[in-house]
Write a protein that holds these residues in place. Structure first.
Motif, PDB file in Angstrom:
ATOM      1  N   CYS A 103      78.974  54.147  64.516  1.00 36.94           N
ATOM      2  CA  CYS A 103      79.059  53.074  63.509  1.00 36.94           C
ATOM      3  C   CYS A 103      78.559  53.562  62.152  1.00 36.94           C
ATOM      4  O   CYS A 103      77.473  54.155  62.058  1.00 36.94           O
ATOM      5  CB  CYS A 103      78.220  51.892  63.985  1.00 36.94           C
ATOM      6  N   GLU A 345      80.446  43.971  56.299  1.00 37.57           N
ATOM      7  CA  GLU A 345      81.623  43.967  57.163  1.00 37.57           C
ATOM      8  C   GLU A 345      82.352  45.304  57.145  1.00 37.57           C
ATOM      9  O   GLU A 345      82.862  45.759  58.171  1.00 37.57           O
ATOM     10  CB  GLU A 345      82.574  42.842  56.738  1.00 37.57           C
ATOM     11  N   PHE A 348      81.678  48.226  59.819  1.00 35.04           N
ATOM     12  CA  PHE A 348      81.928  48.004  61.245  1.00 35.04           C
ATOM     13  C   PHE A 348      83.421  47.967  61.534  1.00 35.04           C
ATOM     14  O   PHE A 348      84.241  47.655  60.669  1.00 35.04           O
ATOM     15  CB  PHE A 348      81.308  46.673  61.696  1.00 35.04           C
ATOM     16  N   TRP A 353      82.774  43.505  64.356  1.00 35.43           N
ATOM     17  CA  TRP A 353      82.267  42.544  63.363  1.00 35.43           C
ATOM     18  C   TRP A 353      82.511  41.113  63.853  1.00 35.43           C
ATOM     19  O   TRP A 353      81.643  40.254  63.735  1.00 35.43           O
ATOM     20  CB  TRP A 353      82.946  42.766  62.018  1.00 35.43           C
ATOM     21  N   ARG A 354      83.666  40.904  64.458  1.00 30.15           N
ATOM     22  CA  ARG A 354      83.966  39.593  65.036  1.00 30.15           C
ATOM     23  C   ARG A 354      82.947  39.238  66.118  1.00 30.15           C
ATOM     24  O   ARG A 354      82.421  38.119  66.150  1.00 30.15           O
ATOM     25  CB  ARG A 354      85.374  39.608  65.617  1.00 30.15           C
ATOM     26  N   GLN A 357      79.535  38.189  64.735  1.00 27.72           N
ATOM     27  CA  GLN A 357      79.477  36.820  64.201  1.00 27.72           C
ATOM     28  C   GLN A 357      79.396  35.798  65.335  1.00 27.72           C
ATOM     29  O   GLN A 357      78.670  34.797  65.241  1.00 27.72           O
ATOM     30  CB  GLN A 357      80.704  36.536  63.310  1.00 27.72           C
TER      31      GLN A 357
END
Length: 489
Positions: A103, A345, A348, A353-354, A357
């Motif tokens: 990452c 954002e 990633f 990222w989804r 969240q």
């Protein structure tokens, strides 16, 4: 391109290499050079995330400068003294080096300590010279990332090497190393081992240390070990690294794993599970691999019959989604605190990222419920394994995919369709905490390896390894090499 040093290097497993070093036939510096040269010559497969050459060179030079008597003293206490080694670039710390987890947000995250497992690897005498590639946070069953690009399968470079320990598997399959560190949160040792024609065992929950900062990964889903060419290398490294660390409270008893290889196991009762837990089709080549393994077991005197445990699959995989996302969020939050700024954002992969969240909205009740679901799955499998010694199944429900098919940089709906073919069999035993292994007994019509999975009782690594050694002797795989290795010096 000049010839690589130690031409016979690729024919040696870690134990054989250590024996040559112990007797002074080669030096630790020569062994390191052989690994480094191959890592450079075969860099196109994308197995190596970063090199720690200066650190490893200093270690190898110091080792190689010792007298014969001093070498004998060192090797007496360190079984793999001078053998080159690599860590996976995920969830492990080597002081003074970066672990990125694949990452960009962690690309400068220098470790201020050694993981307990790293300390045990170093006590075994291993010389760590690199980290192998992983997808971002190990969140998919291929090894591809924006940060490091594609990791290619040495058997067919258009194909995935599997994930998330794809870099480790590719490095071993390509002859860079005889054995490499790997980890497994849903199949991440067994899937790459299957796709690359190698042996990979995920140990029981709590057997191999995860600390010191976090003693359990992903609510217990994750376990660490190695991917190897030989069963004995895995057995030795597991024997040398098993056991509690400071703070440990649960885990199976340690066992004499090398001793388990010395004689065949007693007649085993093996349940053959061929149906996908989700009710979806299983590719014929994956069924073939399991059935080939079943026939080998029967030929060795074991009893095999069709049977499968009844598990709450929907609840289990929903809980796995909670555990993996919360685990990732915890790691990201700690990095945000260390940097004094929030993650962005653009640092990633889109699907991670989804997940981050979504994880921010999970409740403590959901996390606790997930662990309770895992515990109930463990109970169900424990009961099932009172009637059987082992469960045999395919590793995956589809063979190695083309690169890109399981990327974390695609629409979620497309990703879910394909990724669910990777871990319906493997992830069961991450959730339950049971040990499970992939054994390379089958190659399909296209010449690609396809492994078979065996799972055993909690703490039953000795039984799994004894069977694996028996199968290795009956159907040897160590001499099978990818075609690419015949054309690269």
């Amino acid at each position: 391109m000049p010839s690589l040093s130690l031409p016979h290097y690729e024919s040696l497993d870690a134990m054989a290499l250590a024996a040559l070093i112990r007797t002074g036939q080669i030096t630790p510096l020569e062994a390191l050079t052989a690994a480094q040269e191959r890592a450079t010559a075969r860099s196109d497969i994308g197995a190596i995330a970063m090199r720690h050459d200066d650190m490893a060179l200093r270690t190898a030079q110091k080792m190689s400068g010792l007298s014969a008597s001093a070498r004998a003293t060192q090797t007496e206490h360190a079984s793999l003294w001078g053998v080159p080694f690599a860590l996976k670039d995920l969830g492990i710390a080597l002081k003074g080096t970066v672990t990125t987890h694949g990452c960009a947000f962690f690309k400068d995250a220098v470790a201020d300590h050694d993981s307990t497992l790293v300390q045990r690897y170093q006590a075994a005498g291993l010389n760590i010279f690199a980290k192998t590639t992983s997808p971002e946070f190990g969140q998919t069953a291929t090894t591809e990332s924006r940060l490091f690009g594609l990791t290619r399968n040495p058997w067919n470079q258009a194909m995935s090497a599997g994930g998330s320990s794809g870099g480790a598997a590719a490095a071993v399959a390509a002859g860079i190393l005889p054995v490499a560190h790997a980890s497994d949160g849903g199949g991440s040792i067994r899937i790459p081992a299957s796709h690359c024609g190698l042996f990979g065992l995920k140990p029981s929950r709590g057997l191999v240390p995860m600390g010191p900062k976090m003693l359990e990964g992903w609510l217990g889903l994750s376990a660490q070990n190695v991917i190897s060419r030989s069963v004995r290398d895995t057995a030795l490294l597991l024997e040398l690294t098993q056991g509690p660390e400071f703070g440990s409270r649960t885990g199976p008893a340690v066992a004499q794993l090398m001793a388990a290889l010395e004689q065949p196991p007693p007649r085993l009762r093996i349940a053959l599970m061929l149906h996908n837990p989700f009710g979806e089709p299983v590719h014929p080549t994956c069924l073939d691999a399991a059935q080939v393994a079943a026939r080998w077991c029967e030929s060795l005197g074991h009893h095999v019959e069709i049977a499968a445990p009844q598990l709450a699959i929907g609840d289990m995989f929903a809980s796995m989604g909670v555990a993996t996302a919360v685990g990732m969020l915890t790691t990201v939050n700690a990095r945000e605190k260390a940097l004094g700024r929030p993650a962005r954002e653009d640092e990633f992969e889109p699907l991670n990222w989804r997940s981050l969240q979504l994880a921010r909205n999970f409740t403590a009740e959901q996390a606790l419920t997930a662990r309770l679901v895992f515990d109930q799955a463990a109970r169900t499998l424990d009961l099932f394994l009172t009637d059987y010694d082992l469960i045999l199944s395919p590793v995956t429900s589809a063979p190695a995919p083309l690169l890109g098919a399981m990327s974390l940089d695609q629409p979620y709906e497309d990703f879910v369709k394909v990724v669910m073919t990777a871990s319906p069999f493997t992830a069961l035993f991450n959730m339950s905490g049971h040990p499970a292994m992939s054994v390379p007994l089958h190659w399909n019509a296209q010449g690609m390896p396809v492994g078979a999975q065996f799972a055993g009782r909690f703490g039953g690594e000795a039984t799994l390894l004894a069977l694996a050694a028996q199968l290795e002797q009956a159907a040897p795989w160590s001499d099978r090499r990818p075609q690419m290795m015949l054309s690269i010096p």
